[in-house]
Motif scaffolding. Structure first.
Motif, PDB file in Angstrom:
ATOM      1  N   VAL A  41      65.109 -73.409 -54.075  1.00 37.33           N
ATOM      2  CA  VAL A  41      65.962 -72.699 -55.078  1.00 37.33           C
ATOM      3  C   VAL A  41      65.904 -73.368 -56.270  1.00 37.33           C
ATOM      4  O   VAL A  41      65.662 -72.742 -57.391  1.00 37.33           O
ATOM      5  CB  VAL A  41      67.387 -72.790 -54.321  1.00 37.33           C
ATOM      6  N   THR A  42      65.873 -74.839 -56.307  1.00 39.06           N
ATOM      7  CA  THR A  42      65.874 -75.570 -57.651  1.00 39.06           C
ATOM      8  C   THR A  42      64.303 -75.047 -58.317  1.00 39.06           C
ATOM      9  O   THR A  42      64.444 -74.958 -59.474  1.00 39.06           O
ATOM     10  CB  THR A  42      65.768 -76.930 -57.274  1.00 39.06           C
ATOM     11  N   ARG A  68      62.079 -69.897 -63.315  1.00 38.98           N
ATOM     12  CA  ARG A  68      62.733 -68.829 -64.284  1.00 38.98           C
ATOM     13  C   ARG A  68      63.050 -69.372 -65.459  1.00 38.98           C
ATOM     14  O   ARG A  68      62.798 -68.633 -66.583  1.00 38.98           O
ATOM     15  CB  ARG A  68      63.931 -68.519 -63.467  1.00 38.98           C
ATOM     16  N   LEU A  69      63.502 -70.484 -65.813  1.00 34.51           N
ATOM     17  CA  LEU A  69      63.914 -71.227 -66.796  1.00 34.51           C
ATOM     18  C   LEU A  69      62.529 -71.204 -67.887  1.00 34.51           C
ATOM     19  O   LEU A  69      62.648 -71.028 -69.000  1.00 34.51           O
ATOM     20  CB  LEU A  69      64.530 -72.536 -66.651  1.00 34.51           C
ATOM     21  N   ALA A 119      68.149 -79.070 -62.614  1.00 29.09           N
ATOM     22  CA  ALA A 119      68.355 -77.859 -62.538  1.00 29.09           C
ATOM     23  C   ALA A 119      69.773 -77.438 -61.903  1.00 29.09           C
ATOM     24  O   ALA A 119      70.173 -76.264 -62.266  1.00 29.09           O
ATOM     25  CB  ALA A 119      67.007 -76.863 -62.197  1.00 29.09           C
ATOM     26  N   ILE A 120      70.037 -77.848 -60.959  1.00 26.27           N
ATOM     27  CA  ILE A 120      71.352 -77.406 -60.213  1.00 26.27           C
ATOM     28  C   ILE A 120      72.196 -78.492 -59.818  1.00 26.27           C
ATOM     29  O   ILE A 120      71.863 -79.312 -59.791  1.00 26.27           O
ATOM     30  CB  ILE A 120      70.896 -76.526 -58.911  1.00 26.27           C
ATOM     31  N   HIS A 175      64.557 -71.503 -59.739  1.00 26.42           N
ATOM     32  CA  HIS A 175      65.072 -71.654 -60.853  1.00 26.42           C
ATOM     33  C   HIS A 175      64.401 -72.274 -62.129  1.00 26.42           C
ATOM     34  O   HIS A 175      64.475 -71.714 -63.238  1.00 26.42           O
ATOM     35  CB  HIS A 175      66.519 -72.415 -60.627  1.00 26.42           C
ATOM     36  N   VAL A 176      64.024 -73.403 -61.894  1.00 26.91           N
ATOM     37  CA  VAL A 176      63.178 -74.117 -62.871  1.00 26.91           C
ATOM     38  C   VAL A 176      61.936 -73.133 -63.478  1.00 26.91           C
ATOM     39  O   VAL A 176      61.624 -73.127 -64.591  1.00 26.91           O
ATOM     40  CB  VAL A 176      62.505 -75.489 -62.516  1.00 26.91           C
TER      41      VAL A 176
END
Length: 92
Positions: A25-26, A32-33, A91-92, A29-30
């Motif tokens: 997930v991390t 996507r950023l 990130a999270i 997410h990275v």
């Protein structure tokens, strides 16, 4: 076009194939950023993509490095400043 690669602890990884849910997930997410950050960069189909290598010793200590054709790197510099390399906050 944008090509994102991960290298964590010296190993190349694909976040889709990571068993650890939190790490997966991390990293997604990275990614996507990074896509959002560089979404204003336009690369034609005839050019090599902007390559972003996200690396670190672990997922809590990541940075990115850019690579690609000079014309694309010039576009990054013109639109976003001189950011050939940058830190990615936890990130999270």
């Amino acid at each position: 076009m944008l090509e994102i690669q991960f290298e964590i602890g010296g190993r190349k990884l694909d976040p889709c194939f990571i068993g650890d849910g939190i790490e997966k997930v991390t990293l997604l997410h990275v990614a996507r950023l990074i896509r959002e950050k560089f979404s204003i960069i336009r690369v034609t189909d005839r050019q090599d993509p902007l390559k972003v290598l996200i690396k670190g010793e672990d997922v809590e200590h990541l940075h990115y490095e850019l690579d690609g054709p000079q014309v694309v790197l010039d576009q990054v510099r013109d639109k976003l400043g001189n950011i050939q390399r940058g830190e990615i906050p936890a990130a999270i």
